[in-house]
Design an enzyme around this catalytic site. Structure first.
Site, PDB file in Angstrom:
ATOM      1  N   SER A 142      -7.946  -3.996   4.801  1.00  0.00           N
ATOM      2  CA  SER A 142      -7.625  -3.241   3.588  1.00  0.00           C
ATOM      3  C   SER A 142      -8.830  -2.471   3.056  1.00  0.00           C
ATOM      4  O   SER A 142      -8.707  -1.302   2.656  1.00  0.00           O
ATOM      5  CB  SER A 142      -7.077  -4.179   2.503  1.00  0.00           C
ATOM      6  N   TRP A 143     -10.020  -3.076   3.070  1.00  0.00           N
ATOM      7  CA  TRP A 143     -11.202  -2.408   2.522  1.00  0.00           C
ATOM      8  C   TRP A 143     -11.664  -1.287   3.446  1.00  0.00           C
ATOM      9  O   TRP A 143     -12.029  -0.202   2.997  1.00  0.00           O
ATOM     10  CB  TRP A 143     -12.290  -3.431   2.291  1.00  0.00           C
ATOM     11  N   ALA A 180      -9.584  -2.931  -2.895  1.00  0.00           N
ATOM     12  CA  ALA A 180      -9.104  -1.933  -1.939  1.00  0.00           C
ATOM     13  C   ALA A 180      -7.791  -1.303  -2.394  1.00  0.00           C
ATOM     14  O   ALA A 180      -7.563  -0.104  -2.211  1.00  0.00           O
ATOM     15  CB  ALA A 180      -8.925  -2.575  -0.566  1.00  0.00           C
ATOM     16  N   LYS A 196     -19.917 -14.579  -6.286  1.00  0.00           N
ATOM     17  CA  LYS A 196     -18.811 -14.380  -7.238  1.00  0.00           C
ATOM     18  C   LYS A 196     -17.486 -14.821  -6.633  1.00  0.00           C
ATOM     19  O   LYS A 196     -16.567 -15.227  -7.345  1.00  0.00           O
ATOM     20  CB  LYS A 196     -18.764 -12.929  -7.724  1.00  0.00           C
ATOM     21  N   THR A 200     -12.994 -10.052 -10.007  1.00  0.00           N
ATOM     22  CA  THR A 200     -12.530 -11.001  -9.003  1.00  0.00           C
ATOM     23  C   THR A 200     -11.913 -12.235  -9.644  1.00  0.00           C
ATOM     24  O   THR A 200     -10.976 -12.830  -9.092  1.00  0.00           O
ATOM     25  CB  THR A 200     -13.692 -11.417  -8.080  1.00  0.00           C
ATOM     26  N   SER A 203      -7.301 -10.177  -6.193  1.00  0.00           N
ATOM     27  CA  SER A 203      -8.358 -11.009  -5.625  1.00  0.00           C
ATOM     28  C   SER A 203      -7.774 -12.131  -4.778  1.00  0.00           C
ATOM     29  O   SER A 203      -7.094 -13.020  -5.287  1.00  0.00           O
ATOM     30  CB  SER A 203      -9.213 -11.608  -6.751  1.00  0.00           C
ATOM     31  N   GLU A 246     -13.056 -15.101   1.389  1.00  0.00           N
ATOM     32  CA  GLU A 246     -14.500 -15.106   1.636  1.00  0.00           C
ATOM     33  C   GLU A 246     -15.211 -16.246   0.912  1.00  0.00           C
ATOM     34  O   GLU A 246     -16.193 -16.798   1.416  1.00  0.00           O
ATOM     35  CB  GLU A 246     -15.113 -13.765   1.200  1.00  0.00           C
TER      36      GLU A 246
END
Length: 336
Positions: A11-12, A138, A189, A246, A252, A279
Site C-alpha cells: 500500500s505504501w 497510504a 511509535k 498511528t 493504522s 510492524e
C-alpha cells in the site's frame, strides 16, 4: 523529471508511486510476487491493499529487479521491515555507486538492533541512504489528501533533492539531518500504537489514549536521546506527529491489531486478521534490547512485550502500569 524505481508494491509503495507519477516523474514499480505484478499491470489498481486508487497506463510494473533499478535517479525501498535486509541483499548485483535509496519502512532489526537505514548500508555500502517518515497513511496519500512528512539524509544536498522530488501541493516535505532520530520515532511509535489499540479493545477511553500517547513519546524520546537522536525530532513529524496518527486512526494496522489483542485475541490471531505486516510486533523486542543496552526504562513498551510474547493479560498490564512507583513528570524541573 526523475527516473524512480519503487521497490515494493504494498500500500505504501503504491501510494508513493502515484504521488511521484503525479509529480511528473517516470515510475517503475517492482514486486517479488509475480501474481501481484500481473494484477497491477492488468487492473491498474491494488484492489487488496489500496482499492480505489487508479494507476496510470504508462506506470511500469515488473518482477525484474535489475529493470526496476537500472539508470534510476532515486530508488524508494518500500518493502515491510522484516524484508528490508533480504531485499537489499538482492539489490547488491545492480546497485551503482552513490545510488540514492529512500527507505520508507519503519522498524528495528531484532537480531542486530540496527535501524533500517543501518541495515541497508550494511548490505549496500556504496548507496546514499535516506529516510522518509511522518504521519502519512497510504490510504490518504494515495487519494491526494494533504500530508506533511520529513526526509532525513546525511547531507543537505541529498535531503533537498528528495524534498524537491516528492513535494507537491498535497505532500509537504521538510528536511532534517537527524536520520537516527527519525527512524527511532518511526519504529517505536508502532509499539506504542499497539498499546493504544489494546486500550481501545479493553473499552478504555480518551483519557487512557492521551496518557499512552504522552507517556509514549516520553519513552521514545528517552531512548532516542540516549542513542544520539535529537529532542526536536521526537517533538516533530516523525515523533509526536506520527505517534498521534498511528494511535488514533483505524488506518493504522498496529492500532487495529492492538484492538483485537485487547478483545482477547492472541498476537498471532490479531496479525492474521489484520492481513498486513504489523510492524510494531517486530520492533517491540528490539526496543527492549535497545533499552537494556542503553540503560533506559520503557515501561509501556515493556508491558507490550509481556502481552505479545509472554501471554500476559492486557488488563493486568494496564493496572501494572498505573500502580508503578510514583514519579516526577519532568525530573529536571525543580521547585524554588
Amino acid at each position: 523529471m526523475a527516473k524512480i524505481g519503487v521497490i515494493g508494491a504494498g500500500s505504501w509503495g503504491i501510494a508513493l508511486s502515484v504521488l511521484l507519477y503525479n509529480n511528473g516523474h517516470e515510475v517503475t514499480v517492482w514486486s517479488k510476487l509475480e501474481d501481484e505484478i500481473t494484477m497491477l499491470d492488468a487492473e491498474r489498481e491494488h484492489k487488496d491493499k489500496l482499492p480505489g486508487v487508479k494507476l496510470a497506463d504508462d506506470m511500469v510494473f515488473t518482477v525484474d529487479l535489475e529493470l526496476a533499478m537500472k539508470d534510476k535517479d532515486i530508488l524508494v525501498l518500500a518493502v515491510p521491515s522484516p524484508f528490508v535486509r533480504g531485499t537489499a541483499h538482492e539489490m547488491k548485483d545492480y546497485i551503482k555507486e552513490g545510488q540514492i535509496i529512500v527507505n520508507v519502512a519503519k522498524g528495528i532489526e531484532e537480531a542486530t538492533l540496527m535501524t533500517l537505514s543501518q541495515v541497508i548500508e550494511d548490505e549496500l555500502p556504496v548507496a546514499d541512504v535516506a529516510v522518509l517518515s511522518g504521519p502519512s497513511h497510504a490510504e490518504e496519500v494515495g487519494r491526494g489528501i494533504p500530508t506533511t512528512i520529513v526526509v532525513g539524509a546525511k547531507t543537505r544536498c541529498t535531503a533537498e533533492l528528495i524534498q524537491n522530488t516528492f513535494m507537491s501541493e498535497v505532500f509537504r516535505v521538510y528536511t532534517s539531518p537527524d536520520v537516527l532520530g527519525i527512524e527511532l520515532g518511526a519504529a517505536l511509535k508502532n509499539v506504542i500504537a499497539l498499546a493504544a489499540g489494546t486500550a481501545d479493545g479493553l473499552g478504555y477511553g480518551d483519557n487512557t489514549k492521551a496518557a499512552l500517547i504522552t507517556r509514549g513519546i516520553a519513552e521514545i524520546s528517552r531512548l532516542g536521546i540516549a542513542m544520539g537522536g535529537k529532542a526536536e525530532t521526537f517533538a516533530g513529524l516523525s515523533g509526536m506527529g506520527d505517534l498521534i496518527v498511528t494511535c488514533a486512526s483505524m488506518h493504522s494496522r498496529n492500532r487495529r491489531a492492538g484492538i483485537l489483542i485487547g478483545q482477547g485475541k492472541t498476537m498471532e490471531e490479531a496479525m492474521a486478521e489484520v492481513k498486513m505486516v504489523v510492524e510494531g510486533v517486530y520492533s517491540a523486542k528490539a526496543a527492549m534490547g535497545l533499552a537494556k543496552k542503553y540503560g533506559v526504562e520503557l515501561p509501556i513498551i515493556e508491558q507490550v512485550n509481556a502481552v505479545l510474547f509472554e501471554g500476559k493479560d492486557a488488563g493486568q498490564a494496564v493496572k501494572d502500569l498505573m500502580i508503578r512507583d510514583k514519579k516526577f513528570e519532568s525530573p529536571d524541573l525543580l521547585w524554588n
